[in-house]
Design a protein around this motif. Structure first.
Motif, PDB file in Angstrom:
ATOM      1  N   LEU A 173      35.242 -10.569 -85.605  1.00 39.67           N
ATOM      2  CA  LEU A 173      34.496  -9.552 -85.883  1.00 39.67           C
ATOM      3  C   LEU A 173      33.162  -9.928 -85.856  1.00 39.67           C
ATOM      4  N   ALA A 174      32.580 -11.080 -86.427  1.00 38.61           N
ATOM      5  CA  ALA A 174      31.404 -11.541 -86.472  1.00 38.61           C
ATOM      6  C   ALA A 174      30.779 -11.912 -85.252  1.00 38.61           C
ATOM      7  N   GLU A 175      31.664 -12.626 -84.181  1.00 38.05           N
ATOM      8  CA  GLU A 175      31.286 -12.826 -83.094  1.00 38.05           C
ATOM      9  C   GLU A 175      31.008 -11.646 -82.064  1.00 38.05           C
ATOM     10  N   HIS A 176      31.555 -10.548 -82.331  1.00 40.43           N
ATOM     11  CA  HIS A 176      31.396  -9.295 -81.538  1.00 40.43           C
ATOM     12  C   HIS A 176      30.983  -8.248 -82.411  1.00 40.43           C
ATOM     13  N   PRO A 177      29.838  -8.180 -83.163  1.00 46.09           N
ATOM     14  CA  PRO A 177      29.294  -7.133 -84.059  1.00 46.09           C
ATOM     15  C   PRO A 177      29.351  -5.868 -83.486  1.00 46.09           C
ATOM     16  N   GLY A 178      30.140  -4.771 -83.876  1.00 47.27           N
ATOM     17  CA  GLY A 178      29.883  -3.391 -83.485  1.00 47.27           C
ATOM     18  C   GLY A 178      30.624  -3.187 -82.099  1.00 47.27           C
ATOM     19  N   GLU A 179      31.395  -4.151 -81.838  1.00 48.45           N
ATOM     20  CA  GLU A 179      32.290  -3.989 -80.566  1.00 48.45           C
ATOM     21  C   GLU A 179      33.724  -3.936 -80.647  1.00 48.45           C
ATOM     22  N   ILE A 180      34.459  -4.129 -82.144  1.00 49.22           N
ATOM     23  CA  ILE A 180      35.677  -3.895 -82.245  1.00 49.22           C
ATOM     24  C   ILE A 180      36.167  -2.638 -82.607  1.00 49.22           C
ATOM     25  N   ALA A 181      36.974  -2.079 -81.511  1.00 50.77           N
ATOM     26  CA  ALA A 181      37.571  -0.790 -81.691  1.00 50.77           C
ATOM     27  C   ALA A 181      38.716  -0.760 -82.913  1.00 50.77           C
ATOM     28  N   ALA A 182      39.566  -1.809 -82.931  1.00 53.19           N
ATOM     29  CA  ALA A 182      40.581  -1.883 -84.013  1.00 53.19           C
ATOM     30  C   ALA A 182      41.073  -3.072 -84.118  1.00 53.19           C
ATOM     31  N   ILE A 183      41.836  -3.389 -85.279  1.00 50.36           N
ATOM     32  CA  ILE A 183      42.692  -4.410 -85.582  1.00 50.36           C
ATOM     33  C   ILE A 183      43.932  -3.956 -85.737  1.00 50.36           C
ATOM     34  N   VAL A 184      45.010  -4.402 -84.650  1.00 55.76           N
ATOM     35  CA  VAL A 184      46.264  -4.284 -84.558  1.00 55.76           C
ATOM     36  C   VAL A 184      47.077  -5.278 -85.322  1.00 55.76           C
ATOM     37  N   VAL A 185      48.077  -5.001 -86.232  1.00 55.79           N
ATOM     38  CA  VAL A 185      48.784  -5.917 -86.792  1.00 55.79           C
ATOM     39  C   VAL A 185      50.410  -5.738 -87.044  1.00 55.79           C
ATOM     40  N   ALA A 186      51.031  -6.707 -86.403  1.00 51.67           N
ATOM     41  CA  ALA A 186      52.381  -6.753 -86.684  1.00 51.67           C
ATOM     42  C   ALA A 186      52.647  -7.739 -87.638  1.00 51.67           C
ATOM     43  N   LEU A 213      42.085   0.363 -88.267  1.00 52.43           N
ATOM     44  CA  LEU A 213      43.146  -0.284 -88.611  1.00 52.43           C
ATOM     45  C   LEU A 213      44.505   0.252 -88.180  1.00 52.43           C
ATOM     46  N   ILE A 214      45.147  -0.575 -87.357  1.00 49.61           N
ATOM     47  CA  ILE A 214      46.377  -0.017 -86.673  1.00 49.61           C
ATOM     48  C   ILE A 214      47.711  -0.942 -87.235  1.00 49.61           C
ATOM     49  N   PHE A 215      48.595  -0.212 -87.678  1.00 54.31           N
ATOM     50  CA  PHE A 215      49.871  -1.128 -88.082  1.00 54.31           C
ATOM     51  C   PHE A 215      51.043  -0.942 -87.028  1.00 54.31           C
ATOM     52  N   ASP A 216      51.675  -1.981 -86.629  1.00 56.40           N
ATOM     53  CA  ASP A 216      52.474  -2.006 -85.839  1.00 56.40           C
ATOM     54  C   ASP A 216      53.834  -1.931 -86.807  1.00 56.40           C
ATOM     55  N   GLU A 217      54.345  -0.812 -86.733  1.00 52.04           N
ATOM     56  CA  GLU A 217      55.580  -0.767 -87.790  1.00 52.04           C
ATOM     57  C   GLU A 217      56.792  -0.719 -86.955  1.00 52.04           C
ATOM     58  N   ILE A 218      56.965  -1.122 -85.623  1.00 52.71           N
ATOM     59  CA  ILE A 218      57.975  -0.857 -84.699  1.00 52.71           C
ATOM     60  C   ILE A 218      59.356  -1.428 -85.305  1.00 52.71           C
ATOM     61  N   VAL A 219      59.323  -2.604 -86.204  1.00 53.03           N
ATOM     62  CA  VAL A 219      60.311  -3.067 -86.797  1.00 53.03           C
ATOM     63  C   VAL A 219      60.321  -2.844 -88.341  1.00 53.03           C
ATOM     64  N   HIS A 236      47.029   1.657 -96.455  1.00 53.10           N
ATOM     65  CA  HIS A 236      46.999   2.676 -95.410  1.00 53.10           C
ATOM     66  C   HIS A 236      46.181   2.518 -94.394  1.00 53.10           C
ATOM     67  N   PRO A 237      46.856   2.377 -93.104  1.00 58.97           N
ATOM     68  CA  PRO A 237      45.993   2.352 -91.882  1.00 58.97           C
ATOM     69  C   PRO A 237      45.482   3.608 -91.171  1.00 58.97           C
ATOM     70  N   ASP A 238      44.753   3.591 -90.279  1.00 63.74           N
ATOM     71  CA  ASP A 238      44.219   4.710 -89.567  1.00 63.74           C
ATOM     72  C   ASP A 238      45.028   5.227 -88.696  1.00 63.74           C
ATOM     73  N   LEU A 239      45.978   4.362 -88.121  1.00 64.01           N
ATOM     74  CA  LEU A 239      46.979   4.640 -87.088  1.00 64.01           C
ATOM     75  C   LEU A 239      47.969   3.726 -87.430  1.00 64.01           C
ATOM     76  N   ALA A 240      49.414   4.252 -87.085  1.00 67.97           N
ATOM     77  CA  ALA A 240      50.670   3.476 -86.974  1.00 67.97           C
ATOM     78  C   ALA A 240      51.507   3.939 -85.911  1.00 67.97           C
ATOM     79  N   VAL A 241      52.399   2.866 -85.458  1.00 67.97           N
ATOM     80  CA  VAL A 241      53.379   3.136 -84.790  1.00 67.97           C
ATOM     81  C   VAL A 241      54.643   2.844 -85.193  1.00 67.97           C
ATOM     82  N   PHE A 242      55.786   3.529 -84.991  1.00 66.08           N
ATOM     83  CA  PHE A 242      57.110   3.382 -85.466  1.00 66.08           C
ATOM     84  C   PHE A 242      57.981   3.372 -84.260  1.00 66.08           C
TER      85      PHE A 242
END
Length: 404
Positions: A173-186, A213-219, A236-242
């Motif tokens: 995040l610090a290396e790319h200030p204002g450029e990160i659209a989302a953090i996706v985490v599984a 913040l996106i949660f990968d909830e596939i599993v 709570h994430p902003d988006l999630a996938v199941f």
């Protein structure tokens, strides 16, 4: 067929013990083309949460089949399932459907880029083959951007970070200030307990940097809790996938989130459209599965019987001196080779398990049709498999035993 399968990770590697094809399943058991029966913990790599040929699901599919499969306009069940999903999963205000987890993640990433006007993505863990980090979810050191089949210009916009590495995410995040659209985490299933620290930290970082913040909830979705890590850890994430867990094996995935964020894929926004997104048989299965989950307390059963069974298997491995441990939460535990274990020890054990009539995978699952007597039978078979591996490691020959 490349790999002999449309799903690379379903290809048989441990033949002749491992079945090359499965021809039918019933409850918690599968049968191959040689009429060999296995007590199954692969569960189609996770989607079969209730059991093969589960009556309520099959009945719902047959009933919907009489009405039709897919139409040129939405069927009412599409909105019904979206509403049911949003009722069950905390923080989800709108939902749409696709067929696979990988494309649902791709949809969430597109929404995040459209909503924020940014391009870069931080990815933690494996988020499906459609992401720009390749099939394994990582870019190898010294090979940044070198992902087969993905333009370097695209893959350079995706930044891998390790599970539970808050400092690593903060550094990107610090290396790319204002450029990160989302953090996706599984989640890392072996180390999922770190989520108590990691998920709140990610939420704060996302808020501080104006990132989604996106949660990968596939599993994890409909497995560690009906609402997955979102519900279990209370973040709570902003988006999630199941996906896996929603429809007992029928092909469906969900991308969902806050209403204002989901608006980015509405009229005039980012185009995410699939002819089969509203296919009704999978939606009927999902609707019936959600009812079963709630009415039968399925998640509680997966935790209770999973804890009992996997702790027994972990102990018998230790008792036989097999250097493998089972880590993570009981609904989705991971087999992990111990430090200093001989190379290939997991394959040795899985091969022996097949020989004794048990089908395992690195991440294995108890489903709702695994009754206590099935689990006891599987435990006894795995004890014999562990004895075989212990003998192999000790240099003794193993006589091919009869399956029982």
């Amino acid at each position: 067929m490349p790999f002999g399968s449309s799903t690379s990770s379903k290809r048989a590697r441990l033949t002749p013990e491992e079945p090359t094809v499965i021809v039918r399943g019933d409850g918690c058991r599968v049968i191959d083309d040689q009429d060999r029966e296995f007590i199954d913990f692969r569960n189609s790599l996770g989607p079969v949460t209730l059991g093969y040929r589960f009556p309520a699901i099959d009945r719902a599919i047959r009933d919907q089949l009489d009405q039709g499969i897919v139409f040129g306009h939405p069927h009412p069940i599409e909105c019904e399932v979206a509403e049911r999903f949003c009722d069950l999963v905390p923080g989800m205000e709108q939902a749409r459907f696709l067929k696979t987890g990988g494309e649902a993640i791709a949809a969430a990433i597109r929404i995040a880029r459209a909503h924020t006007g940014r391009e870069r993505i931080i990815q933690v863990g494996y988020n499906g083959w459609l992401n720009s980090l390749g099939g394994g979810g990582v870019v190898l050191p010294g090979q940044a951007g070198a992902v087969a089949g993905v333009p370097k210009a695209l893959s350079e916009l995706h930044h891998p970070a390790d599970w539970n590495d808050v400092a690593g995410v903060e550094r990107i995040l610090a290396e790319h200030p204002g450029e990160i659209a989302a953090i996706v985490v599984a989640a890392d299933y072996a180390g999922i307990g770190a989520g108590w620290r990691f998920y709140p930290a990610l939420r704060k970082l996302a808020d501080d940097h104006g990132t989604l913040l996106i949660f990968d909830e596939i599993v994890t979705g409909f497995r560690i809790a009906i609402g997955g890590v979102t519900e279990y850890f209370g973040v709570h994430p902003d988006l999630a996938v199941f996906g896996k867990g929603i429809a007992n094996g029928m092909p469906i995935s969900v991308y969902a989130g806050r209403r204002d964020v989901m608006a980015a894929c509405g009229p005039g926004g980012a185009v995410i459209s699939s002819t089969f997104g509203g296919e009704t048989l999978s939606l009927a299965a999902a609707k019936a599965a959600m009812d079963v989950y709630v009415e039968e307390s399925v998640v509680g059963y997966l935790w209770r019987e999973g804890e009992r069974f996997w702790s027994q298997v972990d102990r018998l491995l230790a008792d036989h001196g097999v250097p493998i441990t089972i880590k993570g939460y009981p609904p989705c535990p991971a087999f992990v080779a111990a430090d200093g274990a001989p190379a290939g020890v997991l394959d040795r054990f899985f091969r022996a398990a097949y020989r004794h009539g048990v089908s395992l995978y690195t991440i294995s699952y108890v489903n709702f049709s695994h009754r206590p007597e099935d689990l006891d039978a599987a435990r006894d078979r795995l004890a014999r498999a562990a004895a075989d591996v212990a003998a192999e490691l000790a240099g003794e020959s193993v006589v091919e035993g009869a399956r029982s």
